[in-house]
Design a protein around this motif. Structure first.
Motif, PDB file in Angstrom:
ATOM      1  N   ASP A 128       0.817  -1.214   0.000  1.00  0.00           N
ATOM      2  CA  ASP A 128       0.000   0.000   0.000  1.00  0.00           C
ATOM      3  C   ASP A 128       0.854   1.269   0.000  1.00  0.00           C
ATOM      4  OD1 ASP A 128      -2.256  -1.560   0.012  1.00  0.00           O
ATOM      5  OD2 ASP A 128      -2.747  -1.238   2.131  1.00  0.00           O
ATOM      6  N   GLU A 129       2.033   1.185   0.616  1.00  0.00           N
ATOM      7  CA  GLU A 129       2.924   2.347   0.664  1.00  0.00           C
ATOM      8  C   GLU A 129       3.744   2.498  -0.609  1.00  0.00           C
ATOM      9  OE1 GLU A 129       5.254   1.952   4.210  1.00  0.00           O
ATOM     10  OE2 GLU A 129       3.470   1.773   5.482  1.00  0.00           O
ATOM     11  N   GLY A 130       3.579   1.580  -1.556  1.00  0.00           N
ATOM     12  CA  GLY A 130       4.292   1.669  -2.820  1.00  0.00           C
ATOM     13  C   GLY A 130       5.716   1.169  -2.769  1.00  0.00           C
ATOM     14  N   MET A 131       6.090   0.486  -1.687  1.00  0.00           N
ATOM     15  CA  MET A 131       7.442  -0.037  -1.569  1.00  0.00           C
ATOM     16  C   MET A 131       7.621  -1.316  -2.375  1.00  0.00           C
ATOM     17  SD  MET A 131       7.830   0.536   2.533  1.00  0.00           S
ATOM     18  CE  MET A 131       9.445  -0.222   2.621  1.00  0.00           C
ATOM     19  N   TYR A 132       6.501  -1.984  -2.677  1.00  0.00           N
ATOM     20  CA  TYR A 132       6.587  -3.235  -3.407  1.00  0.00           C
ATOM     21  C   TYR A 132       5.327  -3.419  -4.230  1.00  0.00           C
ATOM     22  CZ  TYR A 132       8.981  -7.588  -4.358  1.00  0.00           C
ATOM     23  OH  TYR A 132       9.684  -8.583  -4.974  1.00  0.00           O
ATOM     24  N   ALA A 133       5.455  -4.125  -5.334  1.00  0.00           N
ATOM     25  CA  ALA A 133       4.310  -4.366  -6.216  1.00  0.00           C
ATOM     26  C   ALA A 133       3.500  -5.542  -5.709  1.00  0.00           C
ATOM     27  CB  ALA A 133       4.793  -4.647  -7.638  1.00  0.00           C
ATOM     28  N   GLY A 134       2.199  -5.388  -5.745  1.00  0.00           N
ATOM     29  CA  GLY A 134       1.307  -6.464  -5.330  1.00  0.00           C
ATOM     30  C   GLY A 134      -0.129  -6.010  -5.393  1.00  0.00           C
ATOM     31  N   PRO A 135      -1.049  -6.916  -5.157  1.00  0.00           N
ATOM     32  CA  PRO A 135      -2.465  -6.568  -5.230  1.00  0.00           C
ATOM     33  C   PRO A 135      -2.938  -5.835  -3.977  1.00  0.00           C
ATOM     34  CG  PRO A 135      -2.235  -8.836  -4.550  1.00  0.00           C
ATOM     35  CD  PRO A 135      -0.832  -8.336  -4.830  1.00  0.00           C
ATOM     36  N   ARG A 136      -4.116  -5.271  -4.060  1.00  0.00           N
ATOM     37  CA  ARG A 136      -4.802  -4.809  -2.852  1.00  0.00           C
ATOM     38  C   ARG A 136      -5.122  -6.045  -2.013  1.00  0.00           C
ATOM     39  NH1 ARG A 136      -6.841   0.486  -4.082  1.00  0.00           N
ATOM     40  NH2 ARG A 136      -6.813   0.876  -6.337  1.00  0.00           N
ATOM     41  N   ILE A 137      -4.981  -5.916  -0.690  1.00  0.00           N
ATOM     42  CA  ILE A 137      -5.202  -7.060   0.194  1.00  0.00           C
ATOM     43  C   ILE A 137      -6.298  -6.737   1.206  1.00  0.00           C
ATOM     44  CG2 ILE A 137      -4.201  -8.566   1.949  1.00  0.00           C
ATOM     45  CD1 ILE A 137      -1.507  -8.273   0.578  1.00  0.00           C
ATOM     46  N   TYR A 138      -7.359  -7.519   1.156  1.00  0.00           N
ATOM     47  CA  TYR A 138      -8.381  -7.517   2.203  1.00  0.00           C
ATOM     48  C   TYR A 138      -8.018  -8.652   3.155  1.00  0.00           C
ATOM     49  CZ  TYR A 138     -11.390  -4.266  -0.373  1.00  0.00           C
ATOM     50  OH  TYR A 138     -11.895  -3.158  -1.007  1.00  0.00           O
ATOM     51  N   ALA A 139      -7.586  -8.325   4.364  1.00  0.00           N
ATOM     52  CA  ALA A 139      -6.953  -9.305   5.243  1.00  0.00           C
ATOM     53  C   ALA A 139      -7.883  -9.759   6.363  1.00  0.00           C
ATOM     54  CB  ALA A 139      -5.686  -8.708   5.849  1.00  0.00           C
ATOM     55  N   ALA A 140      -7.888 -11.072   6.611  1.00  0.00           N
ATOM     56  CA  ALA A 140      -8.629 -11.641   7.735  1.00  0.00           C
ATOM     57  C   ALA A 140      -7.779 -11.717   8.994  1.00  0.00           C
ATOM     58  CB  ALA A 140      -9.134 -13.036   7.386  1.00  0.00           C
ATOM     59  N   GLY A 141      -6.457 -11.743   8.833  1.00  0.00           N
ATOM     60  CA  GLY A 141      -5.593 -11.983   9.982  1.00  0.00           C
ATOM     61  C   GLY A 141      -5.543 -13.460  10.313  1.00  0.00           C
ATOM     62  N   ALA A 142      -5.202 -13.767  11.551  1.00  0.00           N
ATOM     63  CA  ALA A 142      -5.052 -15.163  11.962  1.00  0.00           C
ATOM     64  C   ALA A 142      -6.351 -15.939  11.771  1.00  0.00           C
ATOM     65  CB  ALA A 142      -4.616 -15.231  13.425  1.00  0.00           C
ATOM     66  N   MET A 143      -6.231 -17.159  11.245  1.00  0.00           N
ATOM     67  CA  MET A 143      -7.381 -18.057  11.134  1.00  0.00           C
ATOM     68  C   MET A 143      -7.742 -18.559  12.530  1.00  0.00           C
ATOM     69  SD  MET A 143      -6.081 -20.269   7.827  1.00  0.00           S
ATOM     70  CE  MET A 143      -4.400 -20.483   8.466  1.00  0.00           C
ATOM     71  N   ILE A 144      -8.989 -18.400  12.938  1.00  0.00           N
ATOM     72  CA  ILE A 144      -9.403 -18.749  14.292  1.00  0.00           C
ATOM     73  C   ILE A 144     -10.052 -20.128  14.279  1.00  0.00           C
ATOM     74  CG2 ILE A 144     -10.799 -18.060  16.277  1.00  0.00           C
ATOM     75  CD1 ILE A 144     -10.580 -15.164  15.289  1.00  0.00           C
ATOM     76  N   SER A 145      -9.510 -21.024  15.097  1.00  0.00           N
ATOM     77  CA  SER A 145      -9.929 -22.425  15.105  1.00  0.00           C
ATOM     78  C   SER A 145     -10.135 -22.912  16.525  1.00  0.00           C
ATOM     79  CB  SER A 145      -8.862 -23.281  14.417  1.00  0.00           C
ATOM     80  OG  SER A 145      -9.108 -24.664  14.580  1.00  0.00           O
ATOM     81  N   GLN A 146     -11.077 -23.797  16.697  1.00  0.00           N
ATOM     82  CA  GLN A 146     -11.218 -24.497  17.969  1.00  0.00           C
ATOM     83  C   GLN A 146     -10.119 -25.548  18.089  1.00  0.00           C
ATOM     84  OE1 GLN A 146     -15.088 -26.494  17.361  1.00  0.00           O
ATOM     85  NE2 GLN A 146     -13.968 -28.417  17.154  1.00  0.00           N
ATOM     86  N   THR A 147      -9.890 -26.026  19.292  1.00  0.00           N
ATOM     87  CA  THR A 147      -9.037 -27.193  19.477  1.00  0.00           C
ATOM     88  C   THR A 147      -9.596 -28.351  18.650  1.00  0.00           C
ATOM     89  OG1 THR A 147      -8.315 -26.581  21.698  1.00  0.00           O
ATOM     90  CG2 THR A 147      -8.270 -28.922  21.149  1.00  0.00           C
ATOM     91  N   SER A 148      -8.724 -29.023  17.924  1.00  0.00           N
ATOM     92  CA  SER A 148      -9.047 -30.118  16.998  1.00  0.00           C
ATOM     93  C   SER A 148      -9.707 -29.625  15.729  1.00  0.00           C
ATOM     94  CB  SER A 148      -9.946 -31.191  17.652  1.00  0.00           C
ATOM     95  OG  SER A 148     -11.298 -30.746  17.741  1.00  0.00           O
ATOM     96  N   GLY A 149      -9.724 -28.313  15.500  1.00  0.00           N
ATOM     97  CA  GLY A 149     -10.343 -27.750  14.315  1.00  0.00           C
ATOM     98  C   GLY A 149      -9.395 -27.714  13.128  1.00  0.00           C
ATOM     99  N   HIS A 150      -9.860 -27.079  12.063  1.00  0.00           N
ATOM    100  CA  HIS A 150      -9.133 -27.127  10.795  1.00  0.00           C
ATOM    101  C   HIS A 150      -7.783 -26.413  10.843  1.00  0.00           C
ATOM    102  CE1 HIS A 150      -8.279 -27.369   6.614  1.00  0.00           C
ATOM    103  NE2 HIS A 150      -8.591 -26.120   6.325  1.00  0.00           N
ATOM    104  N   ALA A 151      -7.591 -25.479  11.758  1.00  0.00           N
ATOM    105  CA  ALA A 151      -6.301 -24.789  11.861  1.00  0.00           C
ATOM    106  C   ALA A 151      -5.492 -25.240  13.068  1.00  0.00           C
ATOM    107  CB  ALA A 151      -6.503 -23.275  11.904  1.00  0.00           C
ATOM    108  N   ASP A 152      -5.887 -26.357  13.686  1.00  0.00           N
ATOM    109  CA  ASP A 152      -5.113 -26.917  14.792  1.00  0.00           C
ATOM    110  C   ASP A 152      -4.259 -28.054  14.246  1.00  0.00           C
ATOM    111  OD1 ASP A 152      -4.029 -27.933  17.087  1.00  0.00           O
ATOM    112  OD2 ASP A 152      -5.941 -28.233  18.137  1.00  0.00           O
ATOM    113  N   PHE A 153      -2.982 -27.759  14.028  1.00  0.00           N
ATOM    114  CA  PHE A 153      -2.071 -28.747  13.451  1.00  0.00           C
ATOM    115  C   PHE A 153      -1.180 -29.402  14.510  1.00  0.00           C
ATOM    116  CE2 PHE A 153      -3.613 -26.824   9.677  1.00  0.00           C
ATOM    117  CZ  PHE A 153      -3.418 -27.748   8.657  1.00  0.00           C
ATOM    118  N   ARG A 154      -1.582 -29.289  15.764  1.00  0.00           N
ATOM    119  CA  ARG A 154      -0.859 -30.019  16.803  1.00  0.00           C
ATOM    120  C   ARG A 154      -1.094 -31.519  16.642  1.00  0.00           C
ATOM    121  NH1 ARG A 154      -3.207 -27.044  22.013  1.00  0.00           N
ATOM    122  NH2 ARG A 154      -5.091 -27.349  20.743  1.00  0.00           N
ATOM    123  N   LYS A 155      -0.165 -32.284  17.156  1.00  0.00           N
ATOM    124  CA  LYS A 155      -0.276 -33.739  17.104  1.00  0.00           C
ATOM    125  C   LYS A 155      -0.917 -34.257  18.394  1.00  0.00           C
ATOM    126  CE  LYS A 155       3.794 -34.323  14.138  1.00  0.00           C
ATOM    127  NZ  LYS A 155       3.943 -32.864  13.865  1.00  0.00           N
TER     128      LYS A 155
END
Length: 447
Positions: free
Chosen positions: A145-172
């Motif tokens: 956005d500051e023009g320091m690098y080329a790239g698309p506009r980004i609409y950001a969600a931030g961290a994916m929020i998951s419950q324990t054992s959910g889709h973003a819980d990659f613990r073993k």
């Protein structure tokens, strides 16, 4: 060597881009007039033929079939080519699309530096806006956005929020049980994911994402393919937990979207107040009708057992889930059409740079269901209907995804007519002769 952290990452990226600024970027010293172009405006099937389009600063200031004069600027003869809005992707992963292999094994420095290089490639494929569906992309967004690098506009969600054992819980399994006052996982510490259980934890993680500058919130609302512990058919988060996230997002004027494939998970999310769904390949008639009644959007991906299929070990838990998921793709698209759902296109490419490079080719696959002009509408103005649900949290307030007066000047000049040959978008290196974002030309092969 000092390890990169989120706090010093922006400085590191600034050093990197000082050596890698895109040579093709051309800042306008005045207005730019495109003449002799046929305009696809992002909305209508009919082209505006023999048109002229004026760009002043970062906005489209005139679209006319009458001659226009440009004073103190430059004129670009389009030679009868097609001028159209920049493409968009409503389910992109900036941090994961260009990393090879296990995304969650990479540290924050590599993730961001590879993502910065990948962002320019995304723009050079003609995708001028993306909706980032999870990860700490805020520094990357800032340097773009500051023009320091080329790239698309980004609409950001931030961290994916998951419950324990959910889709973003990659613990073993060996990592659990853990104390209620547990340490963050490395991925949580980097801001890639947030594991939250119960209303209080969900409220905290949603508020943290919004504090970082998220345009919307993403919850993992159902089972996923790549995750090691959750079956595909499960719904994730209780209605109460989902409703807590929705309430906080609405207090900030924005929305929650959920990762959900199945009818069960989507209906659970809708009961919690969610009005946006990612994927949805396994919806049924009842769920599609409910989505229509509640004005719930769906961002679908053309997932098939084809050349772009995710390579998973034969017979593995993940491969079984993938096959179950793609079996519903055709039905999901048919139901989205039947009930006229607000439908968006996304790719969801992760861990496979070669697949990310086929972003336009994946979009062209929608011609299996839609006419070429409809495919382009979906990837321009229609995706932007979903993007704009961010309301006051929209990082780019204003009109986009269209070619009309007052809209942002995110434009592609296509050598040929993609309304007649949609496969032109699958080869952007050859067929996109001008790529403009925010009034700046990043590629120009006709002058």
């Amino acid at each position: 060597m000092r390890k990169l952290t989120p706090k010093n990452l922006t400085a590191a990226l600034a050093v990197a881009v000082s050596f890698a600024l895109p040579a093709a970027a051309q800042d306008a010293s005045g207005p730019i007039l495109f003449t002799n172009v046929n305009v696809f405006d992002g909305v209508n099937e009919a082209l505006i033929e023999n048109a002229n389009v004026m760009v002043t600063d970062n906005l489209i200031t005139a679209v006319s079939t009458e001659p226009l004069a440009v004073a103190g600027g430059r004129e670009i003869d389009g030679g009868g080519r097609t001028l159209m809005p920049g493409l968009t992707d409503c389910h992109w992963h900036s941090m994961a699309a260009n990393i090879s292999g296990d995304v969650f094994a990479a540290d924050v420095g590599k993730l961001n530096l590879v993502a910065a290089l990948g962002a320019e490639k995304t723009l050079m494929r003609g995708f001028t806006s993306i909706r980032d569906m999870g990860g700490n992309v805020f520094d990357l967004k800032s340097v773009i956005d500051e023009g320091m690098y080329a790239g698309p506009r980004i609409y950001a969600a931030g961290a994916m929020i998951s419950q324990t054992s959910g889709h973003a819980d990659f613990r073993k399994p060996i990592d659990i049980p853990q104390s209620y006052s547990r340490d963050l996982t490395p991925q949580e510490g980097m801001g890639s994911v947030a594991i939250a259980d119960g209303k209080a934890q969900v409220l905290q993680r949603v508020r943290e994402n919004l504090m970082r500058g998220a345009a919307f919130i993403k919850l993992m609302g159902g089972g996923g393919v790549a995750s090691p512990s959750d079956p595909l058919d499960v719904s994730q988060y209780t209605v109460e937990e989902i409703a807590a996230a929705v309430e906080v997002a609405q207090n900030w004027g924005t929305y929650v979207t959920v990762h959900s494939y199945t009818a069960k998970a989507i209906q659970n999310a809708i009961r919690g107040g969610v009005r946006n769904v990612e994927h949805g390949q396994m919806i049924d008639e009842e769920t599609a009708q409910l989505m229509k009644e509640t004005n719930t959007s769906i961002c679908l991906q053309p997932f098939y057992d084809d050349e772009d299929a995710i390579p998973l070990p034969a017979g593995s838990f993940q491969e079984e889930k993938y096959q179950a998921m793609i079996s519903g793709t055709d039905t999901a698209f048919a139901l989205a059409q039947k009930y006229d759902l607000l439908f968006g296109f996304g790719t969801d490419s992760q861990g496979m740079p070669a697949l990310a490079a086929r972003q336009g080719a994946q979009l062209a696959k929608l011609s299996r269901y839609y006419e070429p002009w409809e495919v382009l509408k979906i990837a321009t103005s229609q995706n932007y209907e979903i993007f704009k649900r961010s309301g006051p949290r929209d990082p780019y307030p204003g009109d986009n995804g269209v070619v009309r007066e007052g809209a942002y000047a995110d434009l592609l000049l296509v050598d040929g007519n993609p309304l007649e040959n949609i496969d032109l978008i699958a080869d952007p290196d050859k067929n996109f002769v001008i790529i403009m974002k925010d009034g700046v030309i990043y590629k120009n092969t006709i002058e």
